[in-house]
Design a protein around this motif. Structure first.
Motif, short mmCIF file in Angstrom:
data_model
loop_
_atom_site.label_atom_id
_atom_site.label_comp_id
_atom_site.label_asym_id
_atom_site.label_seq_id
_atom_site.Cartn_x
_atom_site.Cartn_y
_atom_site.Cartn_z
N GLU A 38 0.84 -1.25 0.07
CA GLU A 38 -0.05 0.03 0.01
C GLU A 38 1.07 1.28 0.00
N VAL A 39 0.45 2.32 -0.84
CA VAL A 39 1.31 3.41 -0.84
C VAL A 39 0.29 4.57 -0.82
N PHE A 40 0.83 5.55 0.12
CA PHE A 40 0.06 6.73 0.25
C PHE A 40 0.64 7.99 -0.33
#
Length: 281
Positions: A276-278
């Motif tokens: 997951e990348v923010f």
């Protein structure tokens, strides 16, 4: 240039050139027709295209589609390479050509080749295209109108006159899928192979033994294949980093689809295949 028929012309010997008594001449033209008997050996009903084998440039070429609705003969890359043709063998051809899905296709050029059908030989112009097709070539109205055959996709054959007889070209036999047998590996019913049910017993046993002896190379789950080298495969999004990303309105799948998506995402995250990348807002 239009298709042409090739004929062999010979001169009669002098001793045979004496005039003979006149006889009544009857122009006999065989009738080309199809009946229920022509369906024997075919799977009915069906929606199959008519695919035949033709002798093109002295080679037996399979998977040639007969299309009476087309106005041009077409050659696809597999046949172009199989005949060992080169760009210098082609004539220029600049007219646009549409594919079955309505898109323009890339043209290489045009070449005139003989098609031998029984004792008859017809020369036609093939338009060589650079696009994928499950067929090797398409023969259409120019070939049909010159040879004079009648094609029936329903009966899966082509009939054409030759002298005072009717010759037939049968469609290529359909490849039939062999029945498969499920072979469970170990105690887990989710881990299994499928092998041909008609294989000889000894060959089947050797194949199953080979699978079991190399069970470690098979990935049954995403977790079984972590750490794939990025030089082998890497998925990336084709986005422009200088453009501010816009949040799209959420799509609401059904409950079953949402659960399936969630389970798959969890598996890939656990295997380390995705993360997951923010992004800053």
């Amino acid at each position: 240039m239009c298709p042409s028929r090739l004929f062999s012309v010979a001169q009669r010997p002098a001793e045979e050139s004496q005039p003979e008594p006149k006889r009544a001449r009857m122009n006999f033209r065989p009738t080309l027709s199809f009946s229920e008997e022509d369906k024997i050996g075919t799977t009915q009903p069906h929606n199959n295209a008519l695919l035949i084998t033709l002798r093109i440039r002295n080679y037996d070429v399979k998977r040639v589609m007969v299309d009476g609705g087309s106005g041009a003969e077409v050659m696809y890359p597999d046949l172009y390479k199989g005949l060992r043709l080169k760009l210098e063998d082609l004539m220029p051809y600049n007219s646009p050509l549409m594919s079955f899905d309505g898109k323009l296709v890339i043209l290489k050029g045009m070449i005139r080749l003989p098609i031998q059908t029984g004792p008859e030989t017809v020369e036609v112009n093939f338009i060589v295209v650079d696009t994928y097709s499950p067929y090797t070539a398409i023969v259409s109205r120019p070939w049909l109108h010159t040879l004079g055959p009648v094609a029936s996709s329903l009966h899966q054959k082509v009939k054409f006159p030759s002298g005072n007889q009717v010759l037939k070209i049968h469609a290529a036999e359909e490849a039939k899928c062999e029945d498969l047998e499920k072979v469970v590996i170990g105690d887990d019913p989710e881990k299994f192979f499928r092998v041909g049910a008609q294989l000889p017993l000894q060959e089947k046993e050797e194949l199953i033994k080979f699978f079991k002896g190399n069970i470690d190379v098979f990935a049954w789950d995403a977790c079984d294949a972590p750490g794939i080298d990025l030089t082998f495969i890497c998925h990336h999004l084709n986005v422009n980093s200088s453009i501010t990303p816009k949040k799209q309105p959420p799509r609401r799948p059904s409950r079953e689809h949402a659960d399936a998506i969630r389970d798959e995402v969890v598996k890939f995250k656990r295997a380390g295949a995705i993360k997951e990348v923010f992004y800053p807002k």
